[in-house]
Design a protein around this motif. Sequence first.
Motif, PDB file in Angstrom:
ATOM      1  N   THR A  87      57.627  79.773  39.741  1.00 45.00           N
ATOM      2  CA  THR A  87      58.222  80.824  38.914  1.00 45.00           C
ATOM      3  C   THR A  87      57.144  81.639  38.211  1.00 45.00           C
ATOM      4  N   GLU A  99      55.972  84.321  40.359  1.00 44.41           N
ATOM      5  CA  GLU A  99      56.979  85.380  40.494  1.00 44.41           C
ATOM      6  C   GLU A  99      57.001  86.296  39.256  1.00 44.41           C
ATOM      7  N   TRP A 100      56.899  85.647  38.096  1.00 36.95           N
ATOM      8  CA  TRP A 100      56.930  86.430  36.852  1.00 36.95           C
ATOM      9  C   TRP A 100      55.792  87.459  36.812  1.00 36.95           C
ATOM     10  N   TYR A 129      56.803  90.574  38.506  1.00 37.31           N
ATOM     11  CA  TYR A 129      57.940  91.136  37.769  1.00 37.31           C
ATOM     12  C   TYR A 129      57.488  91.804  36.476  1.00 37.31           C
ATOM     13  N   PRO A 136      66.012  87.844  33.974  1.00 34.53           N
ATOM     14  CA  PRO A 136      67.013  87.038  34.682  1.00 34.53           C
ATOM     15  C   PRO A 136      66.414  85.841  35.421  1.00 34.53           C
ATOM     16  N   HIS A 137      65.088  85.692  35.390  1.00 33.75           N
ATOM     17  CA  HIS A 137      64.422  84.688  36.217  1.00 33.75           C
ATOM     18  C   HIS A 137      64.123  83.397  35.450  1.00 33.75           C
ATOM     19  N   ALA A 138      64.873  82.324  35.741  1.00 37.32           N
ATOM     20  CA  ALA A 138      64.665  81.042  35.065  1.00 37.32           C
ATOM     21  C   ALA A 138      63.772  80.140  35.911  1.00 37.32           C
ATOM     22  N   THR A 139      63.128  79.202  35.253  1.00 39.00           N
ATOM     23  CA  THR A 139      62.333  78.209  35.986  1.00 39.00           C
ATOM     24  C   THR A 139      63.275  77.218  36.677  1.00 39.00           C
ATOM     25  N   ASP A 140      62.719  76.478  37.607  1.00 38.88           N
ATOM     26  CA  ASP A 140      63.444  75.392  38.289  1.00 38.88           C
ATOM     27  C   ASP A 140      62.969  74.091  37.636  1.00 38.88           C
ATOM     28  N   GLN A 148      62.601  80.974  30.856  1.00 39.78           N
ATOM     29  CA  GLN A 148      63.292  82.119  31.447  1.00 39.78           C
ATOM     30  C   GLN A 148      62.622  83.405  30.999  1.00 39.78           C
ATOM     31  N   ALA A 164      67.958  87.859  29.144  1.00 38.78           N
ATOM     32  CA  ALA A 164      68.090  88.461  30.466  1.00 38.78           C
ATOM     33  C   ALA A 164      68.016  89.985  30.455  1.00 38.78           C
ATOM     34  N   CYS A 217      54.185  78.812  31.356  1.00 35.24           N
ATOM     35  CA  CYS A 217      55.272  78.446  32.250  1.00 35.24           C
ATOM     36  C   CYS A 217      54.999  77.101  32.932  1.00 35.24           C
TER      37      CYS A 217
END
Lengths: 367, 367, 367, 367
Positions: free
Chosen positions: B188, B191-192, B195, B163-167, B160, A256, B183
């Motif tokens: 996600t 989104e990555w 980011y 701080p962004h983890a997959t669902d 992950q 993280a 991924c």
Amino acid sequence: MSINSFGHLFRVTTWGESHGPALGATVDGCPPGIPLDEAAIQTFLDRRKPGQNRYTTQRREADKVEILSGVYEGQTTGTPIQLMIRNTDQRSKDYGDIAEKFRPGHADITYWQKYGIRDPRGGGRSSARETAARVAASGVARAALASLMRDLRITGYMTQMGPHATDRSRHDMDQIARNPFWCPDPVTASEWEGYLDGLRKSGSSVGAVIEVVASGVPAGLGAPVYGKLDTDLAAGMMSINAVKGVEIGEGMQAAALTGEQNADEITMGPDGPIYSSNHAGGILGGISTGQDVVVRFSVKPTSSILTPRATITRGGEATQIVTKGRHDPCVGIRAVPVGEAMMACILLDHLLLHRGQVGDGPRGRIG
Amino acid sequence: MSINSFGHLFRVTTWGESHGPALGATVDGCPPGIPLDEAAIQTFLDRRKPGQNRYTTQRREADKVEILSGVYEGQTTGTPIQLMIRNTDQRSKDYGDIAEKFRPGHADITYWQKYGIRDPRGGGRSSARETAARVAASGVARAALASLMRDLRITGYMTQMGPHATDRSRHDMDQIARNPFWCPDPVTASEWEGYLDGLRKSGSSVGAVIEVVASGVPAGLGAPVYGKLDTDLAAGMMSINAVKGVEIGEGMQAAALTGEQNADEITMGPDGPIYSSNHAGGILGGISTGQDVVVRFSVKPTSSILTPRATITRGGEATQIVTKGRHDPCVGIRAVPVGEAMMACILLDHLLLHRGQVGDGPRGRIG
Amino acid sequence: MSINSFGHLFRVTTWGESHGPALGATVDGCPPGIPLDEAAIQTFLDRRKPGQNRYTTQRREADKVEILSGVYEGQTTGTPIQLMIRNTDQRSKDYGDIAEKFRPGHADITYWQKYGIRDPRGGGRSSARETAARVAASGVARAALASLMRDLRITGYMTQMGPHATDRSRHDMDQIARNPFWCPDPVTASEWEGYLDGLRKSGSSVGAVIEVVASGVPAGLGAPVYGKLDTDLAAGMMSINAVKGVEIGEGMQAAALTGEQNADEITMGPDGPIYSSNHAGGILGGISTGQDVVVRFSVKPTSSILTPRATITRGGEATQIVTKGRHDPCVGIRAVPVGEAMMACILLDHLLLHRGQVGDGPRGRIG
Amino acid sequence: MSINSFGHLFRVTTWGESHGPALGATVDGCPPGIPLDEAAIQTFLDRRKPGQNRYTTQRREADKVEILSGVYEGQTTGTPIQLMIRNTDQRSKDYGDIAEKFRPGHADITYWQKYGIRDPRGGGRSSARETAARVAASGVARAALASLMRDLRITGYMTQMGPHATDRSRHDMDQIARNPFWCPDPVTASEWEGYLDGLRKSGSSVGAVIEVVASGVPAGLGAPVYGKLDTDLAAGMMSINAVKGVEIGEGMQAAALTGEQNADEITMGPDGPIYSSNHAGGILGGISTGQDVVVRFSVKPTSSILTPRATITRGGEATQIVTKGRHDPCVGIRAVPVGEAMMACILLDHLLLHRGQVGDGPRGRIG
């Protein structure tokens, strides 16, 4: 290559089953001339001993160690040290049920599938009783470290039980010995008491997180790239029964962080480099930095519980199983001295490995 | 006992520095008669190769593998297989700055303290470039596994980033190859993208979590108690550059569970035991159960960032450091094929170890 | 545990076939900071090189070593050193005959029986060409020993060819370099010349005895009881192609002695114990005494001869075989530098092993 | 890497001193499901036991083995087997003399120089009593070989005592058990009787040559190039106390042969290749041929003799030493079962190693 051994130069081979006549450790490669007697080893075994309070298994074992070789007139001779612990409380009971059924979450089924034979008495070789041998071996390591790594201090404690974690702002290492959980946070410790009593009475169990910190480790220990200090610590801790995760420093939380957050900035102190933080857990590139070495591991809940679980027999028939008898509601408690033991053995091993290849102490000077 | 080797019977020794003439792997103990050529190995190297998109280092390396020994007329002979990869893009540049200063969070300082000498060019031996050799070695392991463990499928992916983890409810293994992050969650993944672009432009970096799953592993692999399958996986993954934590199955989360929650209940299926869940990650008592083997590891953010950090020189003087030049904003991306590689090598090794001691296949029949 | 490796801490893994693209040695565990370049290694390779006179194989190999890793700015870094030798004189020829038939006394048949595949080109992995890799590795060991065992001098020579032994009263170590046989007895050397010319012309071959003496070895090296110095020397020498016997000190002749004859009596000299004789060959209880370490080994005659021998084909049919082409009439000649190489590697390994367990130098003082 | 261990997969670690409370062997890697009990192991120990006739040491040891682990309901479980032998006849006596003086030809001085401490009671770890542990371990190996190498027969015997060799034309394996010397030649055996009585009465000692033959070994065992079968046999035999030379097949005499003489010609028999002779001793290129595996080793005379020898004290002063008390006039006698033991352990180890890498049995078919 022995599959029941660990260590490169300080080499520990453990043997023995939960309900056999004895178990122990064959310790090879110990430096000579180290003062050693049974009392020194016993100290560490006593910390791990079962039956010390109502939260650990009620099996009554003296766990009395005998040194059978490798010590002469109170000093190690450099030859193999055989440490034997007699099993005394192997209750004669009927193992019929667990001999025929496989406990979910237990090694019963895999030992059977691998070997086609298994010793069902108390879990046989897969019992946590094997860890007594590691703790005995660590008594030898500690004796050698007392001469060879004088500033070393190893401290293990529990930071989480079930969903309940300690509050790090309350950590006080003097508290560890004052509660039955090796908990450095006195508030959490008293909460755990009630929580674990409840689990114990209902015949349930729960997992835990253990942290082991070694301070006074010199910079330069660790042998990249497959004998790294963190690699050997990960293997050592993962080899303990019921362990499912191992972390160094930030561990899984390192994911993280950004590079800026994770950088342990360096300044020059009077005796060498000083770091602004210790995200690294005292290890960079597999080699110790001189900071505290910080290892954390999770212990799963024991599979021996009173609630019936669906399973099968050796014959493949559906059934249910309930594990009666003595067991630990939180095996993590007794894993604390075991984690410390692995740390001690691995640090000594890496000290010997380092001086074998490089000579004594760290080599590149700074300043 | 080679400190640059791993494996018991399928034994891999890697060698080489980031900017030396070449690097590679000496692979010993491969079964004979396995079809093998450079193209088969190249497939795996190409997955890890740098410079494939804007999110990985812009170093341009062909990573072309040469087989120098151990293969005759397209088959392994049972003798050592030498795999060599020439380094081609070692830019001639001035390493003065990083040769004199230590990067916080990097192995610069510990290599110096241990050895009193270090190759500063691109990180020398501590560079992630070393992992190319592991991936090459895994090409040999995969070729052998194609004959010896026919149902095996190894799948690595990122779960992950920062701080962004997959669902997990959106995980779809077919998505892995469709984005530059390996991924499995397409939402996600997109989104990555934004980011990581932000981090890349600001010269920052971030950590990640990688998961590697092996399905089709037979029950019975793993050699208790210090050659356990999970022990070797923990060591193998922790030995990868920048890894700070390793988990099997529930991993660190196992601490939060009760025995009832953690029990993977067993029923009898047409081909053997079936489990209601896989908290164990496919391993009990260090031995595979036949379920998916599930390993997870964290990768810390690379220490090469554009924001100045406080550090010291070799002479012990306070200074600052900024790492210019090509680097990975998220080294975790390229760790995915490396994690798969370690899984392949370790599974083959344990298959050979098992048949050495026990003979072919699992031994204890159920049903 | 690599089956193509030897050494505990100074660990050498050799790879490569006689007629593959290259062969070499992966050398792990070398101390850092040792001055090393290709020229230093080449010196030792040149002593072993084929085609130097009419008594060794006429294969023309430059045996030019390349250092691919582990050395930075002329010094070892403590990381693996990869040494590669390209094969240049692999004549394109028809191997049909020896690919189909098994040479009596050669590894052809056993490699086939073990692996079900073999590289017939020049003997593949079983070729004496593998020893070039050992000699290259010994160049690294010698560089380290130059710092760590300053008084060491290793001298190898031939003491018997076929039925013709040297006369020890005529041994003069200065003679060794003055004849093509590494013979310390000039009279015998000239007799061997005619004898070997005769064998060479008739396409025959003959065995030999080689002696390797190391002086300047400190007392205290050797790790009882299965890592004894003599145990490792026996294994090291026996692993050389064609070797059938190994002796330490009196060797097989020790059987004929009484206890009185065999006792090397001890007196006190200015720098430590002095011995009246050296029946022990410098090793007692597996540990060096400080006297000369004396090893002897026999080399059988090469199986490649012009006289037809009865054999069978892969299909099991009776046939005869004649080995044409270049070969050594006395492979023992080129085994001399190989024996010296093994001695160097093993002594360095034991020095590192000793200082790992015990610290620097011998420990128990006398006087 | 344990220095008190041998074997790759079948791994034996011995421990214990001559006059400590116990000694034994930790046996790891044994296949599971092998029938095993103490009586089976005792058979082999009894063959080696001291005090069986007037030619061996008069120490009275029951050498009673206890199995402490690894066996359940009469079968091996695949976990470590701990074998313990209590020392019972450690006479309380004054070791002052040999504690202060070094016996010429004995490990006293080198243990001191290496470790700076030594257990002088009966030679401590350097005593031949250590070999009891090997023999115990071989009992486990034999049990496994009974299932896995059914045609195996291992026969050890003495072929030379002092200057007196047997006559091979009179060798009759049925004679071995009929004299106290394991001598296959009845004429020589009776000559040895008088010869050894003379030596015994005068407090002298003498060396010997032992031969160990294994028939029924399948082709294909041995792992080139540093785990060769002959390499491991050479190490194994050389690690036995007092051994100074090891030979395979022709051994040192191979030096005297020409290629024509040394060629074991091959014809096709009903079950595979047949050889005209066995100069190779059953091993080519480090791999078994299927012929008898033939190993020979020399044992030096024990250093414990009644004739005074010049030596020094720990303080460096000149003195003389006489070794009183029980000892073997020809330690070679008790080395016979020890040589057989090493053969058994090494053959099983190589069988497991072979099936680990290659699968079951030899692989390349002939005919």
